[in-house]
Design a protein around this motif. Sequence first.
Motif, PDB file in Angstrom:
ATOM      1  N   ALA A  86     -11.676  52.339  61.120  1.00 51.07           N
ATOM      2  CA  ALA A  86     -11.221  52.664  59.771  1.00 51.07           C
ATOM      3  C   ALA A  86      -9.715  52.874  59.737  1.00 51.07           C
ATOM      4  N   GLY A  87      -9.086  52.407  58.650  1.00 50.86           N
ATOM      5  CA  GLY A  87      -7.669  52.638  58.446  1.00 50.86           C
ATOM      6  C   GLY A  87      -7.430  53.917  57.674  1.00 50.86           C
ATOM      7  N   ASP A  88      -6.190  54.116  57.233  1.00 50.35           N
ATOM      8  CA  ASP A  88      -5.853  55.335  56.521  1.00 50.35           C
ATOM      9  C   ASP A  88      -5.961  55.187  55.013  1.00 50.35           C
ATOM     10  N   GLU A  89      -6.529  54.059  54.557  1.00 51.20           N
ATOM     11  CA  GLU A  89      -6.736  53.850  53.127  1.00 51.20           C
ATOM     12  C   GLU A  89      -7.931  52.929  52.922  1.00 51.20           C
ATOM     13  N   PRO A  90      -8.600  53.042  51.774  1.00 52.60           N
ATOM     14  CA  PRO A  90      -9.773  52.205  51.523  1.00 52.60           C
ATOM     15  C   PRO A  90      -9.411  50.721  51.519  1.00 52.60           C
ATOM     16  N   GLY A  91     -10.301  49.924  52.082  1.00 52.32           N
ATOM     17  CA  GLY A  91     -10.115  48.479  52.056  1.00 52.32           C
ATOM     18  C   GLY A  91      -9.261  47.919  53.168  1.00 52.32           C
ATOM     19  N   VAL A  92      -8.726  48.778  54.040  1.00 53.03           N
ATOM     20  CA  VAL A  92      -7.882  48.317  55.152  1.00 53.03           C
ATOM     21  C   VAL A  92      -8.430  48.891  56.446  1.00 53.03           C
ATOM     22  N   ARG A  93      -8.598  48.033  57.467  1.00 48.92           N
ATOM     23  CA  ARG A  93      -9.124  48.466  58.755  1.00 48.92           C
ATOM     24  C   ARG A  93      -8.196  47.980  59.874  1.00 48.92           C
ATOM     25  N   TYR A  94      -8.248  48.669  61.015  1.00 51.04           N
ATOM     26  CA  TYR A  94      -7.456  48.290  62.182  1.00 51.04           C
ATOM     27  C   TYR A  94      -8.307  47.415  63.102  1.00 51.04           C
ATOM     28  N   ALA A  95      -7.867  46.198  63.345  1.00 52.79           N
ATOM     29  CA  ALA A  95      -8.601  45.275  64.206  1.00 52.79           C
ATOM     30  C   ALA A  95      -8.269  45.572  65.666  1.00 52.79           C
ATOM     31  N   SER A  96      -9.328  45.787  66.470  1.00 51.40           N
ATOM     32  CA  SER A  96      -9.127  45.988  67.902  1.00 51.40           C
ATOM     33  C   SER A  96      -9.429  44.717  68.694  1.00 51.40           C
ATOM     34  N   GLN A  97     -10.332  43.860  68.166  1.00 53.35           N
ATOM     35  CA  GLN A  97     -10.649  42.599  68.842  1.00 53.35           C
ATOM     36  C   GLN A  97     -11.058  41.568  67.806  1.00 53.35           C
ATOM     37  N   ILE A  98     -10.524  40.355  67.968  1.00 54.86           N
ATOM     38  CA  ILE A  98     -10.859  39.233  67.084  1.00 54.86           C
ATOM     39  C   ILE A  98     -11.303  38.076  67.962  1.00 54.86           C
ATOM     40  N   THR A  99     -12.493  37.574  67.712  1.00 58.61           N
ATOM     41  CA  THR A  99     -12.991  36.424  68.459  1.00 58.61           C
ATOM     42  C   THR A  99     -13.384  35.327  67.480  1.00 58.61           C
ATOM     43  N   VAL A 100     -13.211  34.083  67.927  1.00 62.81           N
ATOM     44  CA  VAL A 100     -13.515  32.929  67.089  1.00 62.81           C
ATOM     45  C   VAL A 100     -14.946  32.501  67.333  1.00 62.81           C
ATOM     46  N   GLY A 101     -15.685  32.292  66.226  1.00 60.15           N
ATOM     47  CA  GLY A 101     -17.063  31.833  66.326  1.00 60.15           C
ATOM     48  C   GLY A 101     -17.134  30.331  66.138  1.00 60.15           C
ATOM     49  N   ASP A 102     -18.326  29.859  65.809  1.00 58.51           N
ATOM     50  CA  ASP A 102     -18.507  28.433  65.543  1.00 58.51           C
ATOM     51  C   ASP A 102     -17.771  28.059  64.266  1.00 58.51           C
TER      52      ASP A 102
END
Length: 275
Positions: A86-102
């Motif tokens: 969770a970020g410090d405001e609604p609608g915004v999050r902190y990404a820790s890992q991003i992986t590409v799918g199909d």
Amino acid sequence: MNIAQYYSRTGTFMLGVALMTALVVAAPCAMAQDEVTTTGTVASSSRSTLTIRNSSGNYQLFLIDTGTRRPAQLTPGTAVRVISTAGDEPGVRYASQITVGDAAAPNQTGTDNAVVPQEVRRLEQQIERQARRLQLGVRAGFALDPELVLIGAQVQVGPFFSPNVFFRPNIEFGFGEVTTLFALNPDVIYQLPLTSRSARWNTYVGAGPGFNFTQVSFKRPDGSGKRIDFGEFSGDVALNIIGGVRYRSGMFAEMRTSIYSNPSPTLRLVLGYSF
């Protein structure tokens, strides 16, 4: 105790109170949050942000920081899986890992024909501006002992050596009833690691030398408007101690107390804006 010592000690005390308050308020933001996994297709991406659209047609904005594990390239329409907190405001999050799918099927989520909402675009632009390595800014405020109105400009470059260290030289011009000031302040700023660099607001401290030059004069009492110059031109080198808060919009407020600054101001309160 003379007035310069009083304002210097008062300024140092106020700076300590402000920093302690910032620590107490911001501490909850630094607490660990439960991780959530979100899947969707990339609507837009940049060095600091990622916006995806899920199968329900909803948009989610993620902040990308130096600790985010991510692919080298994220193109619109790519299916991704994002682990975030969770970020410090609604609608915004902190990404820790991003992986590409199909690869997403054509128009699977309507990304090709969708328009990212304006409020999301606005947040993306603000975060990108905040993450620039070179930022220009203007500043204005007032000083005490002597009393002056201040205007100035600054440049912020960085980070250097650490994600939270920045070089921020600035110049200030001060105008008072008797005193005129020119100051050059090569400040080094440290952003307190209580929130992400891209958070809605963050606090910082700093220090650096201050090169101050003052001129003393006053107007004639005959109403001519001409100034009488006593030739009292002086300079000093002070140690500046800084504390402030900066908002993602570009606005910032700071307090600067100076040590060994006689006859220059010992306390300055400044508001500014970074572009």
